[in-house]
Design an enzyme around this catalytic site. Structure first.
Site, mmCIF file in Angstrom:
data_model
loop_
_atom_site.group_PDB
_atom_site.id
_atom_site.type_symbol
_atom_site.label_atom_id
_atom_site.label_comp_id
_atom_site.label_asym_id
_atom_site.label_seq_id
_atom_site.Cartn_x
_atom_site.Cartn_y
_atom_site.Cartn_z
ATOM 1 N N GLU A 89 -7.495 10.980 -0.495
ATOM 2 C CA GLU A 89 -7.107 12.279 -1.034
ATOM 3 C C GLU A 89 -6.114 12.096 -2.190
ATOM 4 O O GLU A 89 -5.208 11.264 -2.110
ATOM 5 C CB GLU A 89 -6.450 13.053 0.118
ATOM 6 C CG GLU A 89 -5.805 14.353 -0.245
ATOM 7 C CD GLU A 89 -4.998 14.945 0.904
ATOM 8 O OE1 GLU A 89 -4.788 16.170 0.874
ATOM 9 O OE2 GLU A 89 -4.575 14.220 1.821
ATOM 10 N N ASP A 217 6.229 -0.794 5.576
ATOM 11 C CA ASP A 217 6.652 -1.280 4.256
ATOM 12 C C ASP A 217 7.322 -0.127 3.513
ATOM 13 O O ASP A 217 6.982 0.199 2.382
ATOM 14 C CB ASP A 217 5.429 -1.796 3.481
ATOM 15 C CG ASP A 217 5.816 -2.533 2.197
ATOM 16 O OD1 ASP A 217 6.998 -2.919 2.060
ATOM 17 O OD2 ASP A 217 4.944 -2.708 1.329
#
Length: 309
Positions: A89, A217
């Protein structure tokens, strides 16, 4: 590449929008299609499919928690001439500013999600018969992840372990130090690690660790905001210690007091937090050493020495 994308996405229109992005590892480009705008990440490395499969599984796992917003993943497509693309998206994102507090709250919700599921499962098992409307997300009792994920382009071992200290020592630190050894044969790092690995369990005495789904991360380059609120992306997820998330967050800045206050209001700091935070930063400094070279050696060695004091 564009012909392949059209075919795989089943679209007659594929028009580059001029919105591009990318980091140290992959490049990205937005396209308009018959069904709306998508964002496409492109990587030509031979291990790109493994990397994108891990990122897709990570986004799907975070999405299912309905806590913090991530781009909806759509498809990983192998290119004919080596490499891979990952379609997701498109979100209109800008730098994180006014939604820092909300990000702290929603990140804590993500980290608490599995704990709440485990508590709910335990309650259901104590009553006769299971509740009807059961969640599609299954509670996880171990540390690890169902697929390999990559922090940068290095694959992470996510083999399931009963115990967090075992998982983190074996599948995070030891794995990184094996790569350091292979690439640099660094004697000082090897000798420090031989001592440090014996000491690691001491940093976890009297700390209860429930497997938490982490982004994996979460530095400032992987957070943003859109009109509805904060967004996180480029995950390297697994079920681990919630504190692991805050290791890299503290290394490169970009997170303000409102973020940390909101987060710790829901998940207060446990005793020994600072030492463990250094331990979690060590993983990321080693990972940077393995990605970007010896500029990160000094920080890796310094942290090991500090932890051994």
């Amino acid at each position: 590449m564009e012909a392949k994308l059209k075919k795989e996405l089943g679209t007659s229109m594929l028009k580059a929008t001029g919105h591009s992005g990318g980091g140290c590892i992959s490049e990205g480009q937005s396209y308009d299609t018959d069904t709306g705008r998508v964002f496409v990440k492109i990587n030509h490395k031979s291990q790109a499919k493994q990397m994108f499969d891990g990122e897709m599984a990570s986004l799907e796992a975070i999405l299912k928690t309905k806590t913090v917003k991530v781009p909806k993943p759509m498809k990983v497509i192998e290119l004919d001439n080596k490499g891979c693309v990952f379609v997701m998206e498109h979100l209109d994102m800008r730098g994180l500013s006014k939604h820092s507090k909300q990000l702290g709250e929603k990140l804590a919700d993500l980290h608490l999600h599995n704990k709440k599921l485990l508590e709910k499962t335990s309650e259901e098992q104590q009553t006769v018969g299971k509740g009807a409307g059961q969640s599609e997300v299954v509670a996880v009792e171990k540390f690890g992840f169902s697929v390999t994920t990559c922090c940068g382009y290095l694959p992470q071992e996510n083999d399931w372990e009963e115990d967090w200290v075992t998982f983190f020592t074996r599948h995070r630190l030891q794995q990184q130090l094996n790569v350091v050894e292979k690439s640099y044969g660094d004697r000082e790092a090897r000798e420090l690690w031989a001592k440090l690995q014996l000491k690691i369990p001491q940093y976890f005495t009297d700390v209860e660790i429930v497997p938490a789904l982490v982004h994996g991360d979460l530095w400032s380059g992987n957070v943003a905001e859109c009109a509805e609120g904060p967004v996180i992306f480029d995950p390297a997820s697994f079920y681990g210690h919630s504190e692991f998330e805050l290791g890299i967050a503290a290394m490169f800045g970009g997170f303000n007091n409102a973020f940390y206050s909101a987060y710790h209001e829901k998940i207060p700091k446990a005793p020994g937090f600072e030492k463990r935070n250094q331990l979690y930063q060590l993983f990321h400094y080693l990972n940077h050493w393995n990605h970007f070279g010896g500029g990160y050696r000094g920080s890796s060695v310094r942290i090991m020495k500090n932890l051994l004091k």
